[in-house]
Scaffold this motif. Sequence first.
Motif, PDB file in Angstrom:
ATOM      1  N   LEU A  25     -11.339  25.341  -2.426  1.00  0.00           N
ATOM      2  CA  LEU A  25      -9.915  25.660  -2.308  1.00  0.00           C
ATOM      3  C   LEU A  25      -9.098  24.374  -2.335  1.00  0.00           C
ATOM      4  O   LEU A  25      -9.196  23.540  -1.433  1.00  0.00           O
ATOM      5  CB  LEU A  25      -9.629  26.440  -1.024  1.00  0.00           C
ATOM      6  CG  LEU A  25      -8.166  26.803  -0.761  1.00  0.00           C
ATOM      7  CD1 LEU A  25      -7.548  27.570  -1.928  1.00  0.00           C
ATOM      8  CD2 LEU A  25      -8.047  27.596   0.534  1.00  0.00           C
ATOM      9  N   PHE A  48     -10.413  24.497 -12.713  1.00  0.00           N
ATOM     10  CA  PHE A  48     -10.425  25.596 -11.755  1.00  0.00           C
ATOM     11  C   PHE A  48     -10.653  26.919 -12.469  1.00  0.00           C
ATOM     12  O   PHE A  48     -10.336  27.062 -13.644  1.00  0.00           O
ATOM     13  CB  PHE A  48      -9.082  25.641 -10.994  1.00  0.00           C
ATOM     14  CG  PHE A  48      -8.749  24.336 -10.338  1.00  0.00           C
ATOM     15  CD1 PHE A  48      -9.335  23.976  -9.131  1.00  0.00           C
ATOM     16  CD2 PHE A  48      -7.868  23.442 -10.926  1.00  0.00           C
ATOM     17  CE1 PHE A  48      -9.051  22.762  -8.531  1.00  0.00           C
ATOM     18  CE2 PHE A  48      -7.576  22.218 -10.338  1.00  0.00           C
ATOM     19  CZ  PHE A  48      -8.171  21.882  -9.138  1.00  0.00           C
ATOM     20  N   LEU A  50      -9.294  29.709 -11.059  1.00  0.00           N
ATOM     21  CA  LEU A  50      -8.047  30.403 -10.755  1.00  0.00           C
ATOM     22  C   LEU A  50      -7.002  29.370 -10.372  1.00  0.00           C
ATOM     23  O   LEU A  50      -7.278  28.464  -9.583  1.00  0.00           O
ATOM     24  CB  LEU A  50      -8.232  31.386  -9.592  1.00  0.00           C
ATOM     25  CG  LEU A  50      -6.956  31.997  -9.000  1.00  0.00           C
ATOM     26  CD1 LEU A  50      -6.247  32.895 -10.011  1.00  0.00           C
ATOM     27  CD2 LEU A  50      -7.275  32.761  -7.712  1.00  0.00           C
ATOM     28  N   VAL A  52      -3.062  29.482  -8.879  1.00  0.00           N
ATOM     29  CA  VAL A  52      -1.951  30.266  -8.343  1.00  0.00           C
ATOM     30  C   VAL A  52      -0.750  29.328  -8.300  1.00  0.00           C
ATOM     31  O   VAL A  52      -0.770  28.327  -7.580  1.00  0.00           O
ATOM     32  CB  VAL A  52      -2.265  30.812  -6.937  1.00  0.00           C
ATOM     33  CG1 VAL A  52      -1.058  31.545  -6.365  1.00  0.00           C
ATOM     34  CG2 VAL A  52      -3.493  31.710  -6.974  1.00  0.00           C
ATOM     35  N   HIS A  68      -4.504  32.625 -14.378  1.00  0.00           N
ATOM     36  CA  HIS A  68      -3.289  31.999 -13.859  1.00  0.00           C
ATOM     37  C   HIS A  68      -2.355  33.066 -13.328  1.00  0.00           C
ATOM     38  O   HIS A  68      -1.935  33.953 -14.071  1.00  0.00           O
ATOM     39  CB  HIS A  68      -2.603  31.197 -14.975  1.00  0.00           C
ATOM     40  CG  HIS A  68      -1.461  30.363 -14.498  1.00  0.00           C
ATOM     41  ND1 HIS A  68      -0.418  30.022 -15.327  1.00  0.00           N
ATOM     42  CD2 HIS A  68      -1.206  29.783 -13.310  1.00  0.00           C
ATOM     43  CE1 HIS A  68       0.439  29.273 -14.656  1.00  0.00           C
ATOM     44  NE2 HIS A  68      -0.012  29.115 -13.426  1.00  0.00           N
ATOM     45  N   THR A  93      -6.308  34.493  -3.547  1.00  0.00           N
ATOM     46  CA  THR A  93      -6.987  33.234  -3.233  1.00  0.00           C
ATOM     47  C   THR A  93      -8.230  33.490  -2.387  1.00  0.00           C
ATOM     48  O   THR A  93      -9.304  32.933  -2.662  1.00  0.00           O
ATOM     49  CB  THR A  93      -6.001  32.291  -2.510  1.00  0.00           C
ATOM     50  OG1 THR A  93      -4.895  32.023  -3.386  1.00  0.00           O
ATOM     51  CG2 THR A  93      -6.662  30.995  -2.106  1.00  0.00           C
ATOM     52  N   ALA A  96     -11.025  34.934  -4.502  1.00  0.00           N
ATOM     53  CA  ALA A  96     -11.604  33.926  -5.396  1.00  0.00           C
ATOM     54  C   ALA A  96     -12.512  32.967  -4.634  1.00  0.00           C
ATOM     55  O   ALA A  96     -13.624  32.654  -5.081  1.00  0.00           O
ATOM     56  CB  ALA A  96     -10.489  33.161  -6.112  1.00  0.00           C
ATOM     57  N   VAL A  97     -12.055  32.485  -3.489  1.00  0.00           N
ATOM     58  CA  VAL A  97     -12.872  31.552  -2.699  1.00  0.00           C
ATOM     59  C   VAL A  97     -14.146  32.238  -2.224  1.00  0.00           C
ATOM     60  O   VAL A  97     -15.238  31.654  -2.312  1.00  0.00           O
ATOM     61  CB  VAL A  97     -12.046  30.971  -1.528  1.00  0.00           C
ATOM     62  CG1 VAL A  97     -12.923  30.188  -0.562  1.00  0.00           C
ATOM     63  CG2 VAL A  97     -10.912  30.090  -2.057  1.00  0.00           C
ATOM     64  N   ARG A 101     -15.259  30.907  -6.685  1.00  0.00           N
ATOM     65  CA  ARG A 101     -14.464  30.464  -7.836  1.00  0.00           C
ATOM     66  C   ARG A 101     -13.541  29.328  -7.407  1.00  0.00           C
ATOM     67  O   ARG A 101     -12.692  29.515  -6.537  1.00  0.00           O
ATOM     68  CB  ARG A 101     -13.635  31.624  -8.383  1.00  0.00           C
ATOM     69  CG  ARG A 101     -14.498  32.792  -8.866  1.00  0.00           C
ATOM     70  CD  ARG A 101     -13.653  33.968  -9.297  1.00  0.00           C
ATOM     71  NE  ARG A 101     -12.872  33.599 -10.474  1.00  0.00           N
ATOM     72  CZ  ARG A 101     -11.648  34.051 -10.729  1.00  0.00           C
ATOM     73  NH1 ARG A 101     -11.050  34.877  -9.883  1.00  0.00           N
ATOM     74  NH2 ARG A 101     -11.026  33.673 -11.816  1.00  0.00           N
ATOM     75  N   THR A 103     -10.498  27.259  -6.847  1.00  0.00           N
ATOM     76  CA  THR A 103      -9.134  27.772  -6.871  1.00  0.00           C
ATOM     77  C   THR A 103      -8.143  26.680  -6.506  1.00  0.00           C
ATOM     78  O   THR A 103      -8.333  25.958  -5.524  1.00  0.00           O
ATOM     79  CB  THR A 103      -9.005  28.945  -5.880  1.00  0.00           C
ATOM     80  OG1 THR A 103      -9.923  29.973  -6.284  1.00  0.00           O
ATOM     81  CG2 THR A 103      -7.597  29.506  -5.853  1.00  0.00           C
TER      82      THR A 103
END
Length: 171
Positions: A25, A48, A50, A52, A68, A93, A96-97, A101, A103
């Motif tokens: 993250l 990354f 992802l 945000v 995105h 978020t 994803a974490v 992934r 992020t």
Amino acid sequence: MRRTREFDPEVPVPRSPWDEIVPGLWMGGHVWTDGAGGLRRAVVGDEFALVVSLYSVPGHGPGTGVEHRVAPIPDGPLAPAELDAVLDAAALTVRAVRAGRPTLVRCFAGYNRSGLVVAHALYVLTGRPASEIIALIRWRRSPWALHNGLFVRYLHAGLDAAHPSLTDRPR
């Protein structure tokens, strides 16, 4: 649309485009200063899975194939729909974490709006108190992270409490 960035000449530009707050993250912005003090654009490629963006500028990425999500919010008092966008961004978020992934959550400088989303995501992920999460973010990103006192108050109250109609949201 309301302004999404306030300029404060008293606040220094970050010294890195983004910083890892906890494994996987990252928190960052659209500008940073290099070692010589030159202002640089923070452009995301494919670092990354992802990104945000709570503030977005064309030409700053991310690269093709990177998920995105753009959710512009102001660096000031948040209306109910903007609080909803923050909670949605934090939930994305968290997912994803948890999925491993990498992020990045970013705004203009990578201090306040990104800090608000990252802090709420860390609260959901860890259950730690706001004071510990804010201290971690300031240690990992910058002492200037979350210098917006209103956002700090939102975090201490709990974002759900800041907008009671959102208290039954799934995480």
